[in-house]
Enzyme design. Sequence first.
Site, PDB file in Angstrom:
ATOM      1  N   LYS A  71       0.803  -1.230   0.000  1.00  0.00           N
ATOM      2  CA  LYS A  71       0.000   0.000   0.000  1.00  0.00           C
ATOM      3  C   LYS A  71       0.839   1.285   0.000  1.00  0.00           C
ATOM      4  O   LYS A  71       0.448   2.277  -0.616  1.00  0.00           O
ATOM      5  CB  LYS A  71      -0.964   0.007   1.191  1.00  0.00           C
ATOM      6  CG  LYS A  71      -2.088  -1.018   1.049  1.00  0.00           C
ATOM      7  CD  LYS A  71      -3.084  -0.892   2.191  1.00  0.00           C
ATOM      8  CE  LYS A  71      -4.114  -2.010   2.131  1.00  0.00           C
ATOM      9  NZ  LYS A  71      -5.121  -1.897   3.190  1.00  0.00           N
ATOM     10  N   ASP A 115      -9.995   2.537   2.376  1.00  0.00           N
ATOM     11  CA  ASP A 115     -10.083   1.949   3.723  1.00  0.00           C
ATOM     12  C   ASP A 115     -10.695   2.963   4.687  1.00  0.00           C
ATOM     13  O   ASP A 115     -11.445   2.593   5.602  1.00  0.00           O
ATOM     14  CB  ASP A 115      -8.690   1.562   4.247  1.00  0.00           C
ATOM     15  CG  ASP A 115      -8.106   0.366   3.517  1.00  0.00           C
ATOM     16  OD1 ASP A 115      -8.881  -0.486   3.055  1.00  0.00           O
ATOM     17  OD2 ASP A 115      -6.863   0.278   3.418  1.00  0.00           O
TER      18      ASP A 115
END
Length: 265
Positions: free
Chosen positions: A68, A104
Site C-alpha cells: 500500500k 479503507d
Amino acid sequence: MPRLAVIGHPVAHSRSPDMQTAALMEMKLAGEWTYGALDVAPEDFEATVAELAVAEEYAGVNITVPHKEAALAMADEASEGARAIGAANTLSFREGRIVADNTDAGGLLRSLPRSFRGERVLVLGAGGAARAAIWALVDEGASVDVWNRTADRGATVAAELGAGTITDPDPAAYSLIVNTTAVGLAGEDTFEALPLSPDSFAAGQTVLDMVYTEEPSALLAAAEDAGATVVDGLEMLVQQGALSLRIWTGEEPSIEAMRTAVRRG
Ligand code: ATR
C-alpha cells in the site's frame, strides 16, 4: 473489456475477487468487466504496476499487504486521504496516469452504524490500518485517542494525524472502540494484549474489530454479550471494496451481494 484485480503478496487467500465479481454480476457488468488476483513480490511491484498503467487493459487495481505504501509512492495523483494516511489501496489508470485513493478510510466510516462526530473514539494500534482509521475518524469530527503497545509510535502517529494519545484508557469513556491490531489472530490473549477486559463494554457503545476470522473475535463476542453494537473486519472489507468499484465504474455496487459473497468465502 476493462480488467480489475487485487495485487498482494501473498494474495491467494484474498476474498476480493469473489466479492468484486459478485458485485459486477449484480451490476450486470460481469460480461464487460473482470476482477482477478495478481500475486506480485515487492521487488516486482513497481514494474508490474507501471506496465498495467500503460497497457490499457486494466482500469485499476486494489492494493493489499505489503504494497500500500509503494502504491502511493508510484501515483501521479493522490487523494487527500491517501496522502495523509501514507498509503493507497486503490489505483485507477487514466490515460497512462496512476491515480491513488484510500477507500479503507471511507470504508471504515461506512461500516459504522452512525456518525461519531463530536464523540470520543478509542483507536487501538498505530500501524497502517490504524492510520486509515484515525485519519477517517478525525476527518469525520470525532475526538480520537490512540493507544498503542509501543507508546512512542502511537504518540508519533496520533500527533501527525490530529489525534490524542492515551496510555491507560477508561473504555467506558468512549462511544466507539476500534481495534486495528491483529491481536487474537496468532492466538494471543486479547484481554492481556489490549487495555480492555471482557467487562469493558456497555450497551450504547460500538466496537469495531478489523480482524476477520470465521468466528467472532474474543473482543466482539465480549462486546456483543454486553449489548454493544459490533462491526467486524468483513463489513469493512465490503465497504472499502464497494467504494473502489464505484471509483472505477462510476456506479453504485450492491452491498448485499458483496456481503453474501464474503461471508460465503
Ligand atoms: P497494519 O498495517 O496491519 O496495521 P503494522 O503496521 O504491522 O500492521 O501494525 C501492527 C499494529 O498492531 C501495531 O500497532 C502493533 O503495535 P506495536 O506498534 O507496539 O508493534 C500492534 N500489535 C501487533 N501485535 C500486537 C500484540 N501482540 N499486542 C499489542 N499490539 C500488537
